[in-house]
Write an enzyme that holds these catalytic residues in place. Structure first.
Site, PDB file in Angstrom:
ATOM      1  N   CYS A   1       0.807  -1.218   0.000  1.00 42.91           N
ATOM      2  CA  CYS A   1       0.000   0.000   0.000  1.00 42.91           C
ATOM      3  C   CYS A   1       0.844   1.273   0.000  1.00 42.91           C
ATOM      4  CB  CYS A   1      -0.939  -0.001   1.190  1.00 42.91           C
ATOM      5  SG  CYS A   1      -1.955  -1.491   1.296  1.00 42.91           S
TER       6      CYS A   1
ATOM      7  N   HIS B   1      -3.483   6.680   2.355  1.00 37.98           N
ATOM      8  CA  HIS B   1      -3.893   5.384   1.826  1.00 37.98           C
ATOM      9  C   HIS B   1      -5.289   5.060   2.327  1.00 37.98           C
ATOM     10  CE1 HIS B   1      -4.321   1.202   1.073  1.00 37.98           C
ATOM     11  NE2 HIS B   1      -4.034   0.825   2.309  1.00 37.98           N
TER      12      HIS B   1
ATOM     13  N   ASN C   1     -10.368  -0.788  -0.365  1.00 37.10           N
ATOM     14  CA  ASN C   1      -8.913  -0.706  -0.226  1.00 37.10           C
ATOM     15  C   ASN C   1      -8.274  -1.283  -1.485  1.00 37.10           C
ATOM     16  OD1 ASN C   1      -6.197  -1.165   0.348  1.00 37.10           O
ATOM     17  ND2 ASN C   1      -6.559  -1.826   2.450  1.00 37.10           N
TER      18      ASN C   1
END
Length: 342
Positions: free
Chosen positions: A122, A267, A298
């Site tokens: 990420c 993020h 996500n």
């Protein structure tokens, strides 16, 4: 002793254009609830996620990247042939070699651009952005295409109550080019490998070369492919407390304060993490905060450029705004910097 001629690049680098691609299939929480014992209210309250996008077989890592990159290149006002390097951050391109970046560079029509993949979870977009900045200032490329792309639906265990609802697919891309003034600040990045067990793949791909009877099976008895698993509470605590410190370090390195910010693009891991970071950093009310996770889920390396693209497209952020971006995830790795939006 011979003297090596110094490299001559631009004095600084900046993001010139951004593009995004979200798969056409929108998956509401109701679909996730078909395989886990939970509720729509629980998923929304724990993560903020209402829907996510899942890719079709045709929406490959390369295909999504090409769509997002075409938009970013057009937004930057350059031709693909001017791209000197293509950096793709992903953990969901399942061919070990060649790098998917080489296919993307070719299909976009670059002139034999340098191309390689980055595996930094990420935080991958931040890693790629930092590498691009270095190439431009060093002089090895005038324009660099940085892509964050994932098909995390391929790495999701739909029977894992802790993660089944989290992940989505998509691609985000930016073109980084020369600048006469600072527009990408110093990067604060690093890793904490002692915590690598908190986010990991359930088992390695080479286990397929052994006894398949030892591999996990789903409720129907079918073989479960490797998937992403995580220790939710440990990740939450680390992200909230440690990453807020990293974000503050990035502000300090750029020589600005929270009051100077226009936009915060973390993020998109979890709305509760985002809200806690906002509170810890004491961001003023005028700062626009990206919460793209609500409808995108996500998407790991793709989450920051996708959120950036949406904020600019909706007018919630505008060209020239000062934004703090921070990515963090499996490894555990992280990267934060301050940028001027394209």
């Amino acid at each position: 002793m011979a003297k090596i001629k110094p490299s001559k690049g631009a004095p600084y680098a900046r993001i010139l254009g951004v593009g995004g691609y979200r798969p056409t299939r929108v998956v509401p929480n109701e679909v996730i609830l078909e395989t886990i014992d939970s509720s729509d209210e629980w998923i929304r309250s724990r993560s903020g996620i209402e829907t996510r996008h899942w890719a079709s077989p045709e929406e490959t890592v390369a295909a999504m990247s090409i769509e997002a990159s075409g938009k970013a290149i057009a937004d930057a006002g350059i031709d693909a042939a001017q791209i000197g390097a293509v950096v793709v951050s992903t953990v969901s391109h399942f061919s070990q070699t060649p790098a998917v970046a080489t296919e993307i560079a070719d299909k976009l029509g670059t002139e034999k651009a340098a191309a390689f993949d980055v595996s930094a979870g990420c935080a991958g977009f931040g890693y790629g952005l930092t590498l691009a900045k270095g190439m431009i200032v060093e002089g090895s490329a005038e324009y660099v295409l940085v892509i964050g792309v994932e098909r995390l639906s391929d790495l999701t265990d739909l029977e894992d109550r802790a993660t089944a609802f989290l992940f989505g697919d998509g691609a985000g891309a930016v073109v980084v080019g020369p600048s006469q003034e600072p527009a990408i600040g110093p990067t604060v990045w690093g890793s904490e490998g002692d915590k690598s067990e908190t986010i990991k793949q359930t088992y390695a791909w080479d286990r397929f070369g052994g006894d398949l009877a030892e591999l996990p099976r789903d409720s129907k008895g079918d073989l479960k492919l490797p998937a992403i698993t995580q220790e939710g509470q440990a990740v939450f605590r680390w992200a909230v407390f440690e990453m807020a410190k990293v974000a503050q370090q990035a502000l300090d390195a750029a020589g600005i304060s929270a009051d100077d910010l226009d936009v915060f693009i973390p993020h998109q891991a979890n709305v509760r993490i985002i809200d806690s970071m906002v509170k810890t950093l004491k961001l003023p009310e005028h700062v626009t905060v990206a919460r793209d996770i609500r409808t995108t889920g996500n998407t790991s390396a793709a989450s920051i450029p996708l959120a950036m693209e949406r904020l600019l497209a909706t007018g919630e952020a505008k060209s020239g705004d000062t934004a703090l971006v921070i990515g963090f995830g499996a490894g555990l790795v992280y990267a934060a910097t301050v940028v001027t939006l394209p």
